[in-house]
Scaffold this active site. Sequence first.
Site, PDB file in Angstrom:
ATOM      1  N   ASP A   1      56.587  66.516 -25.562  1.00 56.93           N
ATOM      2  CA  ASP A   1      56.202  66.857 -24.089  1.00 56.93           C
ATOM      3  C   ASP A   1      57.400  67.136 -23.296  1.00 56.93           C
ATOM      4  OD1 ASP A   1      54.704  66.965 -21.810  1.00 56.93           O
ATOM      5  OD2 ASP A   1      54.329  64.874 -21.790  1.00 56.93           O
TER       6      ASP A   1
ATOM      7  N   HIS B   1      59.301  76.096 -22.883  1.00 59.00           N
ATOM      8  CA  HIS B   1      58.705  76.275 -24.226  1.00 59.00           C
ATOM      9  C   HIS B   1      59.736  76.803 -25.286  1.00 59.00           C
ATOM     10  CE1 HIS B   1      55.205  74.661 -22.539  1.00 59.00           C
ATOM     11  NE2 HIS B   1      54.946  75.391 -21.545  1.00 59.00           N
TER      12      HIS B   1
ATOM     13  N   LEU C   1      57.954  67.642 -47.835  1.00 54.22           N
ATOM     14  CA  LEU C   1      57.368  67.263 -46.649  1.00 54.22           C
ATOM     15  C   LEU C   1      56.130  68.041 -46.401  1.00 54.22           C
ATOM     16  CD1 LEU C   1      57.903  65.802 -43.694  1.00 54.22           C
ATOM     17  CD2 LEU C   1      58.856  68.176 -43.297  1.00 54.22           C
TER      18      LEU C   1
HETATM   19  C1  FPP Z   1      54.451  70.209 -23.627  1.00 53.74           C
HETATM   20  O1  FPP Z   1      55.502  70.409 -22.457  1.00 53.74           O
HETATM   21  C2  FPP Z   1      54.484  71.185 -24.738  1.00 53.74           C
HETATM   22  C3  FPP Z   1      53.319  72.095 -24.721  1.00 53.74           C
HETATM   23  C4  FPP Z   1      52.129  71.951 -24.298  1.00 53.74           C
HETATM   24  C5  FPP Z   1      53.563  72.648 -26.078  1.00 53.74           C
HETATM   25  C6  FPP Z   1      54.606  72.352 -27.101  1.00 53.74           C
HETATM   26  C7  FPP Z   1      55.257  73.764 -27.649  1.00 53.74           C
HETATM   27  C8  FPP Z   1      56.417  73.878 -28.049  1.00 53.74           C
HETATM   28  C9  FPP Z   1      57.289  72.694 -28.227  1.00 53.74           C
HETATM   29  C10 FPP Z   1      56.752  75.118 -28.479  1.00 53.74           C
HETATM   30  C11 FPP Z   1      55.817  75.725 -29.098  1.00 53.74           C
HETATM   31  C12 FPP Z   1      56.342  75.773 -30.700  1.00 53.74           C
HETATM   32  C13 FPP Z   1      55.708  75.970 -31.626  1.00 53.74           C
HETATM   33  C14 FPP Z   1      56.430  76.008 -33.064  1.00 53.74           C
HETATM   34  C15 FPP Z   1      53.857  75.942 -31.505  1.00 53.74           C
HETATM   35  P1  FPP Z   1      54.772  70.534 -21.034  1.00 53.74           P
HETATM   36  O2  FPP Z   1      54.597  72.066 -20.801  1.00 53.74           O
HETATM   37  O3  FPP Z   1      53.488  69.685 -20.813  1.00 53.74           O
HETATM   38  O4  FPP Z   1      56.038  69.944 -20.238  1.00 53.74           O
HETATM   39  P2  FPP Z   1      55.355  69.148 -18.631  1.00 53.74           P
HETATM   40  O5  FPP Z   1      54.821  68.012 -19.082  1.00 53.74           O
HETATM   41  O6  FPP Z   1      56.969  68.869 -18.488  1.00 53.74           O
HETATM   42  O7  FPP Z   1      54.820  70.089 -18.067  1.00 53.74           O
END
Ligand code: FPP
Length: 242
Positions: A14, A31, A125
């Site tokens: 997150d 992202h 893994l």
């Molecule tokens: C949360 O950050 C993250 C996500 C919703 C997506 C997670 C995705 C990645 C780490 C990149 C994609 C990688 C792969 C390999 C699938 P947020 O956008 O909710 O952050 P915020 O809470 O600050 O808004």
Amino acid sequence: MSSGLPKHIAIIMDGNGRWAERRGRPRIYGHIKGCGRVREIIREADRLGIKQLTLYAFSTENWGRPTAEVTVLMQLLKKWLIRERRELIKRNIRFRAIGNLERLPMDARKLVRESEELSAGNTGLELTFALSYSGRDEIIDAAKSLARRAMNGELLPEDINQEIFSMELDTVALRDPDLLIRTSGEQRISNFMLWQMAYTEFYFTDTMWPDFRAVNLRLAIDSYTRRERRFGLTSSKIEATI
Ligand code: FPP
């Protein structure tokens, strides 16, 4: 008595959006940076001998984000799978996905399935991506499946127990997570593996996912190994069962 190395680590990655916004950049930039961390954390987990790693990459609720952001997340997933497949094979990593994969764009779903098949024989893994995942939906789907089986006369409702229920879940091949890590300072589980986390140890860190490095993973594991897991028992009872 302290816990050994966690066998199954689950991570809620997150803070990508806030990380980017604080730098005056679009959320998408966060992202992209977050994507880079995925590789580093997988490598470190593998190096440390962690058996199972499950990453919450996209929740069913995430479909409600602006279309442009969803599109980029799907593109990142596809690029990641294309780029990292060789690495998975090289490192003997077995890849799986859990969640409602039917909702993924067809090309992304195809890549997910291909990656699962390609790595199915790997014995190192076990890496799982939760994609279009909802813990509550997973539980409802399991209940529906058991209800159908009971109606077909395959089992009696009285026979349903925790073991039988667990076998209907997407995570049938995985043990329950020993450790859940959530980055970005938020302290909740956001519909992630609700059934499976009954006795999971939680580790919350203020570090945003794009800043979460191998050293941060080691710190989380250190915190876990110092804890005593009692599973509702007392210390002496736990020691007597070991
Ligand atoms: C949360 O950050 C993250 C996500 C919703 C997506 C997670 C995705 C990645 C780490 C990149 C994609 C990688 C792969 C390999 C699938 P947020 O956008 O909710 O952050 P915020 O809470 O600050 O808004």
